[in-house]
Write a protein that holds these residues in place. Structure first.
Motif, PDB file in Angstrom:
ATOM      1  N   GLU A  93       0.825  -1.214   0.000  1.00 19.16           N
ATOM      2  CA  GLU A  93       0.000   0.000   0.000  1.00 19.16           C
ATOM      3  C   GLU A  93       0.861   1.267   0.000  1.00 19.16           C
ATOM      4  O   GLU A  93       0.523   2.251  -0.658  1.00 19.16           O
ATOM      5  CB  GLU A  93      -0.921   0.001   1.215  1.00 19.16           C
ATOM      6  CG  GLU A  93      -2.049  -1.008   1.110  1.00 19.16           C
ATOM      7  CD  GLU A  93      -2.801  -1.222   2.417  1.00 19.16           C
ATOM      8  OE1 GLU A  93      -3.934  -1.710   2.377  1.00 19.16           O
ATOM      9  OE2 GLU A  93      -2.236  -0.922   3.500  1.00 19.16           O
ATOM     10  N   MET A  97       0.604   3.939  -2.989  1.00 16.90           N
ATOM     11  CA  MET A  97       0.283   5.332  -2.684  1.00 16.90           C
ATOM     12  C   MET A  97       1.298   6.277  -3.330  1.00 16.90           C
ATOM     13  O   MET A  97       0.933   7.253  -3.975  1.00 16.90           O
ATOM     14  CB  MET A  97       0.284   5.535  -1.172  1.00 16.90           C
ATOM     15  CG  MET A  97       0.102   6.979  -0.761  1.00 16.90           C
ATOM     16  SD  MET A  97       0.581   7.270   0.929  1.00 16.90           S
ATOM     17  CE  MET A  97       2.303   6.892   0.922  1.00 16.90           C
ATOM     18  N   MET A  98       2.574   5.945  -3.161  1.00 15.28           N
ATOM     19  CA  MET A  98       3.598   6.853  -3.675  1.00 15.28           C
ATOM     20  C   MET A  98       3.538   6.936  -5.206  1.00 15.28           C
ATOM     21  O   MET A  98       3.640   8.033  -5.772  1.00 15.28           O
ATOM     22  CB  MET A  98       4.978   6.359  -3.197  1.00 15.28           C
ATOM     23  CG  MET A  98       6.080   7.377  -3.300  1.00 15.28           C
ATOM     24  SD  MET A  98       5.696   9.017  -2.648  1.00 15.28           S
ATOM     25  CE  MET A  98       5.779   8.749  -0.920  1.00 15.28           C
ATOM     26  N   GLY A 100       0.898   6.461  -7.028  1.00 12.78           N
ATOM     27  CA  GLY A 100      -0.327   7.190  -7.365  1.00 12.78           C
ATOM     28  C   GLY A 100      -0.163   8.688  -7.217  1.00 12.78           C
ATOM     29  O   GLY A 100      -0.627   9.463  -8.047  1.00 12.78           O
ATOM     30  N   ILE A 101       0.514   9.092  -6.160  1.00 13.97           N
ATOM     31  CA  ILE A 101       0.730  10.523  -5.909  1.00 13.97           C
ATOM     32  C   ILE A 101       1.536  11.161  -7.046  1.00 13.97           C
ATOM     33  O   ILE A 101       1.349  12.325  -7.382  1.00 13.97           O
ATOM     34  CB  ILE A 101       1.426  10.711  -4.537  1.00 13.97           C
ATOM     35  CG1 ILE A 101       0.388  10.549  -3.417  1.00 13.97           C
ATOM     36  CG2 ILE A 101       2.128  12.063  -4.424  1.00 13.97           C
ATOM     37  CD1 ILE A 101       0.960  10.525  -2.017  1.00 13.97           C
ATOM     38  N   TYR A 102       2.407  10.371  -7.657  1.00 10.27           N
ATOM     39  CA  TYR A 102       3.199  10.900  -8.774  1.00 10.27           C
ATOM     40  C   TYR A 102       2.491  10.703 -10.117  1.00 10.27           C
ATOM     41  O   TYR A 102       3.086  10.900 -11.173  1.00 10.27           O
ATOM     42  CB  TYR A 102       4.594  10.257  -8.786  1.00 10.27           C
ATOM     43  CG  TYR A 102       5.543  10.931  -7.806  1.00 10.27           C
ATOM     44  CD1 TYR A 102       5.437  10.689  -6.437  1.00 10.27           C
ATOM     45  CD2 TYR A 102       6.514  11.831  -8.240  1.00 10.27           C
ATOM     46  CE1 TYR A 102       6.276  11.313  -5.530  1.00 10.27           C
ATOM     47  CE2 TYR A 102       7.366  12.461  -7.330  1.00 10.27           C
ATOM     48  CZ  TYR A 102       7.236  12.202  -5.983  1.00 10.27           C
ATOM     49  OH  TYR A 102       8.073  12.829  -5.085  1.00 10.27           O
ATOM     50  N   ILE A 104       1.184   7.945 -11.604  1.00 10.65           N
ATOM     51  CA  ILE A 104       1.407   6.746 -12.412  1.00 10.65           C
ATOM     52  C   ILE A 104       0.075   6.010 -12.580  1.00 10.65           C
ATOM     53  O   ILE A 104      -0.605   5.735 -11.581  1.00 10.65           O
ATOM     54  CB  ILE A 104       2.482   5.846 -11.754  1.00 10.65           C
ATOM     55  CG1 ILE A 104       3.825   6.570 -11.780  1.00 10.65           C
ATOM     56  CG2 ILE A 104       2.579   4.496 -12.452  1.00 10.65           C
ATOM     57  CD1 ILE A 104       4.898   5.953 -10.924  1.00 10.65           C
ATOM     58  N   LYS A 106      -3.002   3.313 -13.016  1.00 13.09           N
ATOM     59  CA  LYS A 106      -3.245   2.178 -12.132  1.00 13.09           C
ATOM     60  C   LYS A 106      -2.585   0.871 -12.611  1.00 13.09           C
ATOM     61  O   LYS A 106      -1.957   0.164 -11.815  1.00 13.09           O
ATOM     62  CB  LYS A 106      -4.744   1.967 -11.962  1.00 13.09           C
ATOM     63  CG  LYS A 106      -5.067   1.168 -10.719  1.00 13.09           C
ATOM     64  CD  LYS A 106      -6.528   1.169 -10.393  1.00 13.09           C
ATOM     65  CE  LYS A 106      -6.754   0.424  -9.084  1.00 13.09           C
ATOM     66  NZ  LYS A 106      -8.148   0.385  -8.697  1.00 13.09           N
ATOM     67  N   ASN A 109       0.995   1.127 -12.202  1.00 10.95           N
ATOM     68  CA  ASN A 109       1.250   1.219 -10.762  1.00 10.95           C
ATOM     69  C   ASN A 109       1.494  -0.181 -10.187  1.00 10.95           C
ATOM     70  O   ASN A 109       2.497  -0.430  -9.510  1.00 10.95           O
ATOM     71  CB  ASN A 109       0.029   1.886 -10.101  1.00 10.95           C
ATOM     72  CG  ASN A 109       0.222   2.183  -8.622  1.00 10.95           C
ATOM     73  OD1 ASN A 109       0.838   1.399  -7.915  1.00 10.95           O
ATOM     74  ND2 ASN A 109      -0.313   3.298  -8.154  1.00 10.95           N
ATOM     75  N   MET A 145      10.056   3.407  -2.084  1.00 10.79           N
ATOM     76  CA  MET A 145       9.013   4.425  -2.289  1.00 10.79           C
ATOM     77  C   MET A 145       9.538   5.598  -3.113  1.00 10.79           C
ATOM     78  O   MET A 145       8.787   6.245  -3.838  1.00 10.79           O
ATOM     79  CB  MET A 145       8.497   4.935  -0.934  1.00 10.79           C
ATOM     80  CG  MET A 145       7.558   3.965  -0.250  1.00 10.79           C
ATOM     81  SD  MET A 145       7.257   4.396   1.482  1.00 10.79           S
ATOM     82  CE  MET A 145       6.215   5.836   1.333  1.00 10.79           C
TER      83      MET A 145
END
Lengths: 241, 244
Positions: A93, A97-98, A100-102, A104, A106, A109, A145
């Motif tokens: 997770e 999360m990291m 997704g924040i940038y 990338i 799904k 990801n 991360m």
């Protein structure tokens, strides 16, 4: 890739980084060495757009550090000195999360999460909460991360601090795998680490560069046999002054 | 949409802290059951379901403030927030990412209180749904003041301020007592705070009695807007303060 010109950071009257002029090439592993308070972390904070310089400037990817910080932030990442992880999320997770924040997507990801889990040997703990991991595992996760976003520049601020010898060597192996592909700026107190990993090193004292070059070049400059001797020599000279 | 991943993380962080669930949901439910039981022996107006359910629900939302404040303060102390400040997230992404997870969590608290309210005697009608909607301004206020406290205070300070805040909201809101017994001076203080207005607003909606709902709505919404801007301002300042 990174070029600093007279980069300076002051906190009140205290000069943390003083007139730093550096040029770091793409794919290079560059180490910043210095005693506590020498200005290593402040340099990293400036180059990662976290704090603004007091004067001077830097260009990263030929972009202005201050004006183009959003462009730069998307292409760099940092593994901070403290293991900055989401403690109640599991390993997978944290990585998702990291990524997704940038931004990338799904499907990509998930592929990247798997890639990082394999690269850092985290498969056995992928569903384990980050707060339950050992110090070494937390460090690995913290670096994973940072790497999952495929940064062109990776800042590693004392990545092996507090790790035992085995965990440190394992992390060295991971860092070596990145050499040539990712530009890495490393700060460390362990001189043998800098010696084993770096293409070039800079020894900083009170925010100023005292020596810069390959380890071999620094040994010649200081007429020393080991990097540790060169480091001690340069620091003693400073004390005498 | 980068904030979605950040919001997901915050939702999981809160959900995986069992104390959040116990305090946030079970405590208000327990209080409703407790006061309803007492009301059988002490038949005062404030203990009746139509009064106690909105009062305790609003009291329950104050824990949202605590959860959020502590989460942000912990993120600051563990450098997790610093790591995210280096990411491409912008101040608005942080505010949204911290706010969104608390909204469903708050609604769960509200729904749990209203369902228990039905068991202790609330008549089933559309007024229950309207009452749930009436909680929204106060939920938003609770979220934004939580962000504000999290940015401004450290963990220890939030624990201290949070306890005062929870007690103040319960006493000065009149969740389980008539504010008239507090005396004129204290009552005049309650008038300028949002707690009693939030409770009274929901009580009017739930009971269907006549009352000036707009003044209560305006004051609670005003506080929500004020703390929204304060949280945005202080969060932006926090990101910039690292630039000094």
């Amino acid at each position: 890739m990174i070029e600093t010109k007279h980069l300076t950071k002051k906190f009140g009257d205290f000069v943390a980084v003083d007139d730093l002029n550096l040029s770091i090439e793409q794919g290079e592993l560059f180490s910043l060495l210095g005693l506590n308070g020498a200005g290593k972390t402040t340099t990293i904070k400036m180059l990662s757009c976290l704090i603004l310089p007091s004067s001077g400037n830097a260009k990263i990817f030929n972009k202005d550090l201050i004006k183009d910080s959003q462009y730069i932030k998307q292409r760099i990442n940092v593994s901070p000195q403290e293991t900055a992880i989401a403690r109640n999320l599991n390993v997978q997770e944290n990585l998702e999360m990291m990524a997704g924040i940038y931004g990338i997507p799904k499907n990509e990801n998930l592929r990247k999460v798997q890639e990082m889990i394999m690269l850092f040997n985290l498969s056995e703990v992928r569903k384990k909460k980050a707060k339950l991991l050992s110090g070494g595992m937390q460090r690995r996760l913290s670096i994973a991360m940072a790497l999952i976003t495929e940064p062109e520049i990776l800042f590693l601020d004392e990545p092996t601090l507090g790790l035992d010898v085995i965990a440190r060597r394992e992390l060295w192996g991971n860092i070596k795998k990145l050499k040539g592909k990712t530009t890495i700026i490393l700060t460390t107190h362990y001189l043998e680490e800098a010696e084993a990993l770096s293409d070039r090193v800079a020894i900083i004292q009170r925010g100023r560069i005292k020596a810069i070059g390959t380890v071999a070049e620094i040994l010649i400059q200081t007429n020393s046999k080991k990097l540790e001797d060169a480091f001690v020599l340069l620091n003693e000279k400073e004390k005498i002054r | 949409m980068k904030y979605v991943y950040f919001a997901k993380r915050n939702f999981k962080e809160i959900l995986r802290d069992p104390l959040s669930l116990i305090l946030g949901v079970l405590l208000p439910v327990f209080f409703i059951l407790l006061f309803s039981t007492i009301s059988k022996n002490v038949p005062v107006e404030v203990f009746k379901p139509v009064s106690i359910v909105p009062g305790i629900s609003i009291f329950g939302f104050t824990f949202i403030t605590m959860f959020l404040g502590l989460l942000i303060a912990k993120d600051k102390s563990t450098s997790f927030l610093t790591r995210l400040f280096i990411s491409p997230l912008k101040p608005k992404d942080f505010i949204i990412g911290y706010s969104i997870p608390l909204l469903p969590f708050s609604l769960i608290i509200g729904i749990a209180c209203l369902i228990v309210g039905v068991f202790v005697g609330l008549p089933v009608s559309m007024k229950i749904v309207y009452t749930l909607v009436s909680f929204i301004p106060y939920i938003l206020f609770s979220v934004f003041i939580g962000i504000f406290l999290g940015v401004v205070c450290n963990e220890a300070q939030i624990m201290a301020i949070g306890n005062i805040y929870i007690i103040a909201s319960a006493l000065l809101g009149g969740a389980w007592m008539d504010l008239n017994i507090l005396g004129e001076t204290i009552k005049s203080i309650t008038v300028i705070l949002p707690f009693s207005h939030a409770i009274e607003f929901s009580r009017i909606i739930l009971s269907g009695r006549q009352g000036d709902i707009w003044i209560h709505l305006v004051i609670v919404t005003g506080y929500a807007i004020l703390f929204f801007f304060l949280s945005v301002y202080f969060f932006t300042m926090k990101m910039k303060s690292d630039n000094k």
